[in-house]
Design a protein around this motif. Sequence first.
Motif, PDB file in Angstrom:
ATOM      1  N   LEU A 302      13.142   5.952   0.240  1.00 50.34           N
ATOM      2  CA  LEU A 302      13.188   4.718   1.021  1.00 50.34           C
ATOM      3  C   LEU A 302      12.037   4.669   2.022  1.00 50.34           C
ATOM      4  N   LEU A 303      11.703   5.816   2.596  1.00 54.88           N
ATOM      5  CA  LEU A 303      10.573   5.863   3.530  1.00 54.88           C
ATOM      6  C   LEU A 303       9.257   5.566   2.813  1.00 54.88           C
ATOM      7  N   ASP A 304       9.117   6.132   1.610  1.00 54.61           N
ATOM      8  CA  ASP A 304       7.862   5.933   0.880  1.00 54.61           C
ATOM      9  C   ASP A 304       7.696   4.492   0.412  1.00 54.61           C
ATOM     10  N   LEU A 305       8.792   3.874   0.005  1.00 57.08           N
ATOM     11  CA  LEU A 305       8.689   2.527  -0.554  1.00 57.08           C
ATOM     12  C   LEU A 305       8.561   1.454   0.515  1.00 57.08           C
ATOM     13  N   THR A 306       9.221   1.635   1.643  1.00 65.30           N
ATOM     14  CA  THR A 306       9.258   0.578   2.653  1.00 65.30           C
ATOM     15  C   THR A 306       8.314   0.825   3.825  1.00 65.30           C
ATOM     16  N   LEU A 362       8.837 -10.454  -4.693  1.00 67.92           N
ATOM     17  CA  LEU A 362       7.381 -10.486  -4.874  1.00 67.92           C
ATOM     18  C   LEU A 362       6.753 -10.369  -3.491  1.00 67.92           C
ATOM     19  N   LEU A 363       6.232  -9.210  -3.180  1.00 67.40           N
ATOM     20  CA  LEU A 363       5.741  -8.930  -1.836  1.00 67.40           C
ATOM     21  C   LEU A 363       4.334  -9.507  -1.648  1.00 67.40           C
ATOM     22  N   PRO A 364       3.983  -9.778  -0.393  1.00 67.76           N
ATOM     23  CA  PRO A 364       2.641 -10.325  -0.135  1.00 67.76           C
ATOM     24  C   PRO A 364       1.523  -9.400  -0.577  1.00 67.76           C
ATOM     25  N   GLY A 365       1.760  -8.096  -0.627  1.00 68.16           N
ATOM     26  CA  GLY A 365       0.722  -7.152  -1.027  1.00 68.16           C
ATOM     27  C   GLY A 365       0.533  -7.051  -2.527  1.00 68.16           C
ATOM     28  N   THR A 368       5.937  -5.599  -6.577  1.00 67.28           N
ATOM     29  CA  THR A 368       7.175  -6.231  -7.022  1.00 67.28           C
ATOM     30  C   THR A 368       8.304  -5.210  -6.886  1.00 67.28           C
ATOM     31  N   TYR A 369       9.322  -5.573  -6.091  1.00 67.47           N
ATOM     32  CA  TYR A 369      10.470  -4.692  -5.879  1.00 67.47           C
ATOM     33  C   TYR A 369      11.717  -5.332  -6.479  1.00 67.47           C
ATOM     34  N   ARG A 370      12.556  -4.458  -7.067  1.00 63.05           N
ATOM     35  CA  ARG A 370      13.878  -4.895  -7.493  1.00 63.05           C
ATOM     36  C   ARG A 370      14.892  -4.355  -6.475  1.00 63.05           C
ATOM     37  N   VAL A 371      15.622  -5.267  -5.836  1.00 66.95           N
ATOM     38  CA  VAL A 371      16.609  -4.903  -4.819  1.00 66.95           C
ATOM     39  C   VAL A 371      18.002  -5.142  -5.397  1.00 66.95           C
ATOM     40  N   PHE A 383      22.297  -0.368  -1.008  1.00 70.99           N
ATOM     41  CA  PHE A 383      21.141  -1.120  -1.478  1.00 70.99           C
ATOM     42  C   PHE A 383      20.156  -0.145  -2.121  1.00 70.99           C
ATOM     43  N   LEU A 384      19.662  -0.536  -3.298  1.00 65.88           N
ATOM     44  CA  LEU A 384      18.684   0.253  -4.033  1.00 65.88           C
ATOM     45  C   LEU A 384      17.373  -0.521  -4.069  1.00 65.88           C
ATOM     46  N   PHE A 385      16.286   0.147  -3.671  1.00 67.94           N
ATOM     47  CA  PHE A 385      14.954  -0.449  -3.663  1.00 67.94           C
ATOM     48  C   PHE A 385      14.120   0.267  -4.720  1.00 67.94           C
ATOM     49  N   GLU A 386      13.666  -0.499  -5.717  1.00 62.70           N
ATOM     50  CA  GLU A 386      12.928   0.084  -6.841  1.00 62.70           C
ATOM     51  C   GLU A 386      11.604  -0.652  -7.008  1.00 62.70           C
ATOM     52  N   ASP A 387      10.518   0.116  -7.088  1.00 62.32           N
ATOM     53  CA  ASP A 387       9.191  -0.452  -7.296  1.00 62.32           C
ATOM     54  C   ASP A 387       8.996  -0.693  -8.794  1.00 62.32           C
ATOM     55  N   ILE A 388       8.972  -1.963  -9.185  1.00 63.22           N
ATOM     56  CA  ILE A 388       8.822  -2.316 -10.608  1.00 63.22           C
ATOM     57  C   ILE A 388       7.487  -2.995 -10.856  1.00 63.22           C
ATOM     58  N   THR A 389       6.512  -2.705 -10.004  1.00 62.07           N
ATOM     59  CA  THR A 389       5.196  -3.330 -10.177  1.00 62.07           C
ATOM     60  C   THR A 389       4.583  -2.938 -11.513  1.00 62.07           C
ATOM     61  N   MET A 390       4.609  -1.647 -11.849  1.00 62.31           N
ATOM     62  CA  MET A 390       4.045  -1.191 -13.108  1.00 62.31           C
ATOM     63  C   MET A 390       4.836  -1.741 -14.284  1.00 62.31           C
ATOM     64  N   GLU A 391       6.152  -1.770 -14.130  1.00 58.13           N
ATOM     65  CA  GLU A 391       6.981  -2.317 -15.206  1.00 58.13           C
ATOM     66  C   GLU A 391       6.681  -3.786 -15.447  1.00 58.13           C
ATOM     67  N   MET A 392       6.539  -4.565 -14.382  1.00 57.14           N
ATOM     68  CA  MET A 392       6.223  -5.980 -14.539  1.00 57.14           C
ATOM     69  C   MET A 392       4.840  -6.163 -15.159  1.00 57.14           C
TER      70      MET A 392
END
Length: 536
Positions: A302-306, A362-365, A368-371, A383-392
């Motif tokens: 969570l620290l790394d993603l947010t 869809l973040l400004p940077g 893409t996160y799946r919450v 709450f689960l925060f998953e970085d799906i930028t590569m997947e998208m």
Amino acid sequence: MFSEGLVIALTAVLGGTVSVVLAIMIIRQWDGIRSAPPRAAPENRLESRLQPMVFLFQDRMLIDATAPARTLLSRMPAPGRDWDRLMQWIGPRFTEAEQRLTALPQHEDIELTGEGGTGSARLRLTAENIGDGILRISLTDPTAENTGIIVDSLAQQAMEEELEMLRGAMDQTPALIWRQDAQGRITWANSTYLRSVEERADGRLDWPLPPLLDLSDPLAGAHAQPPRARMESNGVISWFECYTHHAGDETMMFALPADAAVRAERSLREFVQTLTKTFADLPIGLAIFDRDRNLQLFNPALLDLTGLPTGFLTARPTLFDMLDKLRELRMVPEPKDFRSWRQQMNKLENAAATGRHVETWLLPGGQTYRVTGRPHPDGAVAFLFEDITMEMSKTRQFRARLLMANHVLDGIEDALAVFDPNGELITLNQSYRDLWQDEPDTLSAALAHWQERIETGPGFQALKACLTAAGHAQRDHGAISGPDGKLLRWSVSTLPGGQRMLRFRGPESLWEQPEKHADEPRQPRAVGAKHAALSQ
């Protein structure tokens, strides 16, 4: 006459006087009888009520005892010899009595005064070494000497029944119960405690009793409420929850078995540690909030993603405080205004609390996160925060390649259709749609459509057999009449995974012939060739 009357008068006076004197004597005698002290009861009756408590031991074996003494021994619950049962009763009341009785020289006696008792009673113990190993022990109550105490038999019976019930309850309880004085010496213990002492001392039972539990042990959980203590016996560790009750200068101690609670807490602690290690290795950020929406658990991802500060999360912020902090860090979708942002977050919280809820941020940077929000027991929410930028990104690439493949297929002049082993349509191209004016879902639907639009013959039967055969068909190519009456060549190819690709290709026009003069008749050779092709 005169003398006779005088005699009669004197006789009457004398008789009255004697009657009065006799009456006075009788009255005084009666008063003396009433005021006299009561006569003592016969010796045998007095002895039965005030019989002393005397024991005769020879080499610690009971050889004789009075009735009260035998009654006392019969009420002692501890097993073993009569000497041990008596020492169990004497030990808490007379300090070092057993040692002094054992070391008593012959033809000498000792007298001990009890250190405690019920009410104001202080018992007295008298022991005399008669010789030949014979020891005479007497127990008396100084406050009751030379007095005859008469007790109501019904009240005595009721008290004895209640006492017997209380003794049975204390002896049958699985808890360790004991009483200790201000110096920590044990003055009384129940049967469970005594049996534990005997197990640790190989059957010996000496007074004062040794302590079984140590509440000062830092490993025994003295910080717990109630305090816990452990006891080791024959390599087995048992746990107890300890309660205290002060009664004057002494303290009653109650130790209840707590093995089940300790095992449950250890299992829960190990389970939480396992989950913590698992959460620490997860690439998905995890945040669990309690029913009051305060953060209770999070993992390093969570620290790394947010990018949230560690100190902020360890302070257990609320859910909306964390979301506001994410908004400041531009780690949430950019809202139009704060009101719409707050409504969106309220919707997220309510949806997560009532059921599984998934959002794509869809973040400004450019990330893409799946919450995912999921309810937990007792009103908690995770709450689960998953970085799906590569997947998208891969999904977009796959869709682009798939679209390009469809364009390539549509650019091929041959009509193509691919079916899976179960006969389901996988794909087809635009040439197939133009040729058959259809887009079937299954192979059976395609065969039915073809049969309606063309003239069936041996070529169509060969095509049907090739597509529906479980094994290898005799032919994988041939020709049929097309929907416009023109000849169509067909071929079936096997693809990986058991899929089959059907290809329709129109041959060169069989009706075309070299140019001739207009007046020359056209040769009917093509008609014969067409029918020859349909027979293939």
